[in-house]
Design a protein around this motif. Structure first.
Motif, PDB file in Angstrom:
ATOM      1  N   ALA A  49       0.847  -1.191   0.000  1.00 37.79           N
ATOM      2  CA  ALA A  49       0.000   0.000   0.000  1.00 37.79           C
ATOM      3  C   ALA A  49       0.887   1.248   0.000  1.00 37.79           C
ATOM      4  O   ALA A  49       2.078   1.172   0.349  1.00 37.79           O
ATOM      5  N   PRO A  50       0.329   2.401  -0.360  1.00 37.49           N
ATOM      6  CA  PRO A  50       1.123   3.644  -0.368  1.00 37.49           C
ATOM      7  C   PRO A  50       1.769   3.970   0.981  1.00 37.49           C
ATOM      8  O   PRO A  50       2.821   4.597   1.040  1.00 37.49           O
ATOM      9  N   ASP A  51       1.168   3.503   2.093  1.00 30.78           N
ATOM     10  CA  ASP A  51       1.754   3.783   3.406  1.00 30.78           C
ATOM     11  C   ASP A  51       2.789   2.738   3.828  1.00 30.78           C
ATOM     12  O   ASP A  51       3.303   2.774   4.938  1.00 30.78           O
ATOM     13  N   GLY A  52       3.095   1.772   2.946  1.00 26.59           N
ATOM     14  CA  GLY A  52       4.128   0.790   3.221  1.00 26.59           C
ATOM     15  C   GLY A  52       3.635  -0.556   3.734  1.00 26.59           C
ATOM     16  O   GLY A  52       4.402  -1.511   3.794  1.00 26.59           O
ATOM     17  N   ARG A  53       2.361  -0.651   4.118  1.00 27.72           N
ATOM     18  CA  ARG A  53       1.826  -1.926   4.603  1.00 27.72           C
ATOM     19  C   ARG A  53       1.756  -2.940   3.468  1.00 27.72           C
ATOM     20  O   ARG A  53       1.513  -2.583   2.333  1.00 27.72           O
ATOM     21  N   GLN A  54       1.978  -4.203   3.798  1.00 30.49           N
ATOM     22  CA  GLN A  54       1.781  -5.274   2.820  1.00 30.49           C
ATOM     23  C   GLN A  54       0.370  -5.815   2.978  1.00 30.49           C
ATOM     24  O   GLN A  54      -0.056  -6.135   4.084  1.00 30.49           O
ATOM     25  N   LEU A  55      -0.348  -5.884   1.860  1.00 31.74           N
ATOM     26  CA  LEU A  55      -1.730  -6.349   1.871  1.00 31.74           C
ATOM     27  C   LEU A  55      -1.913  -7.412   0.805  1.00 31.74           C
ATOM     28  O   LEU A  55      -1.161  -7.478  -0.164  1.00 31.74           O
ATOM     29  N   THR A  56      -2.930  -8.229   0.966  1.00 31.47           N
ATOM     30  CA  THR A  56      -3.289  -9.182  -0.072  1.00 31.47           C
ATOM     31  C   THR A  56      -4.406  -8.560  -0.896  1.00 31.47           C
ATOM     32  O   THR A  56      -5.480  -8.267  -0.368  1.00 31.47           O
ATOM     33  N   ALA A  57      -4.126  -8.336  -2.167  1.00 28.49           N
ATOM     34  CA  ALA A  57      -5.125  -7.766  -3.070  1.00 28.49           C
ATOM     35  C   ALA A  57      -6.094  -8.861  -3.478  1.00 28.49           C
ATOM     36  O   ALA A  57      -5.692  -9.976  -3.803  1.00 28.49           O
ATOM     37  N   SER A  58      -7.383  -8.533  -3.480  1.00 30.66           N
ATOM     38  CA  SER A  58      -8.403  -9.508  -3.869  1.00 30.66           C
ATOM     39  C   SER A  58      -8.725  -9.418  -5.354  1.00 30.66           C
ATOM     40  O   SER A  58      -9.278 -10.351  -5.919  1.00 30.66           O
ATOM     41  N   ALA A  59      -8.391  -8.287  -5.984  1.00 29.91           N
ATOM     42  CA  ALA A  59      -8.684  -8.113  -7.409  1.00 29.91           C
ATOM     43  C   ALA A  59      -7.786  -7.033  -7.990  1.00 29.91           C
ATOM     44  O   ALA A  59      -7.397  -6.087  -7.297  1.00 29.91           O
ATOM     45  N   THR A  60      -7.480  -7.183  -9.267  1.00 32.71           N
ATOM     46  CA  THR A  60      -6.772  -6.163 -10.033  1.00 32.71           C
ATOM     47  C   THR A  60      -7.649  -5.832 -11.231  1.00 32.71           C
ATOM     48  O   THR A  60      -8.153  -6.724 -11.907  1.00 32.71           O
ATOM     49  N   LEU A  61      -7.842  -4.546 -11.487  1.00 33.88           N
ATOM     50  CA  LEU A  61      -8.716  -4.093 -12.560  1.00 33.88           C
ATOM     51  C   LEU A  61      -7.906  -3.330 -13.606  1.00 33.88           C
ATOM     52  O   LEU A  61      -7.027  -2.553 -13.254  1.00 33.88           O
ATOM     53  N   ILE A  62      -8.221  -3.540 -14.855  1.00 30.84           N
ATOM     54  CA  ILE A  62      -7.672  -2.745 -15.946  1.00 30.84           C
ATOM     55  C   ILE A  62      -8.858  -2.020 -16.565  1.00 30.84           C
ATOM     56  O   ILE A  62      -9.864  -2.645 -16.922  1.00 30.84           O
ATOM     57  N   THR A  63      -8.750  -0.689 -16.673  1.00 29.83           N
ATOM     58  CA  THR A  63      -9.826   0.120 -17.240  1.00 29.83           C
ATOM     59  C   THR A  63      -9.228   1.115 -18.225  1.00 29.83           C
ATOM     60  O   THR A  63      -8.016   1.154 -18.414  1.00 29.83           O
TER      61      THR A  63
END
Length: 107
Positions: A49-63
């Motif tokens: 994340a922008p604040d440096g936390r590591q997160l698990t993304a549930s989806a990636t979108l292309i638009t």
């Protein structure tokens, strides 16, 4: 020359509620943008994340390249799940034959 992602590749439809900041009762959103063409990848992946936390993304979108979706925006995916934009990246390559697009990584 390709200037943006061909609409035929954006097979899904999502709804985006752009983040408008924090209010007295939590996150505030602008008016919903319904029926946004997108390509949704629902495979989980580890992101920062922008604040440096590591997160698990549930989806990636292309638009398309002009999507109004700042981080923190609320997004309704085609299957009805509601998620939040973690990062938003605009990909451009002026003068090159590659499509411009917006990539949104969601919680």
């Amino acid at each position: 020359m390709v200037t943006q992602v061909p609409p035929a590749l954006l097979r899904h439809r999502i709804t985006v509620e752009p983040a408008a900041g924090e209010g007295a009762y939590g996150p505030q959103y602008r008016h919903a943008i319904p029926d946004v063409p997108a390509l949704v990848d629902s495979s989980p992946r580890l992101v920062r994340a922008p604040d440096g936390r590591q997160l698990t993304a549930s989806a990636t979108l292309i638009t398309g390249p002009t999507l109004d979706c700042p981080p923190g925006s609320r997004i309704t995916l085609p299957d009805g799940r509601t998620t939040t934009a973690i990062t938003v990246t605009r990909h451009t390559a002026p003068g090159l034959p590659v499509p411009a697009c917006t990539e949104v990584v969601c919680e």
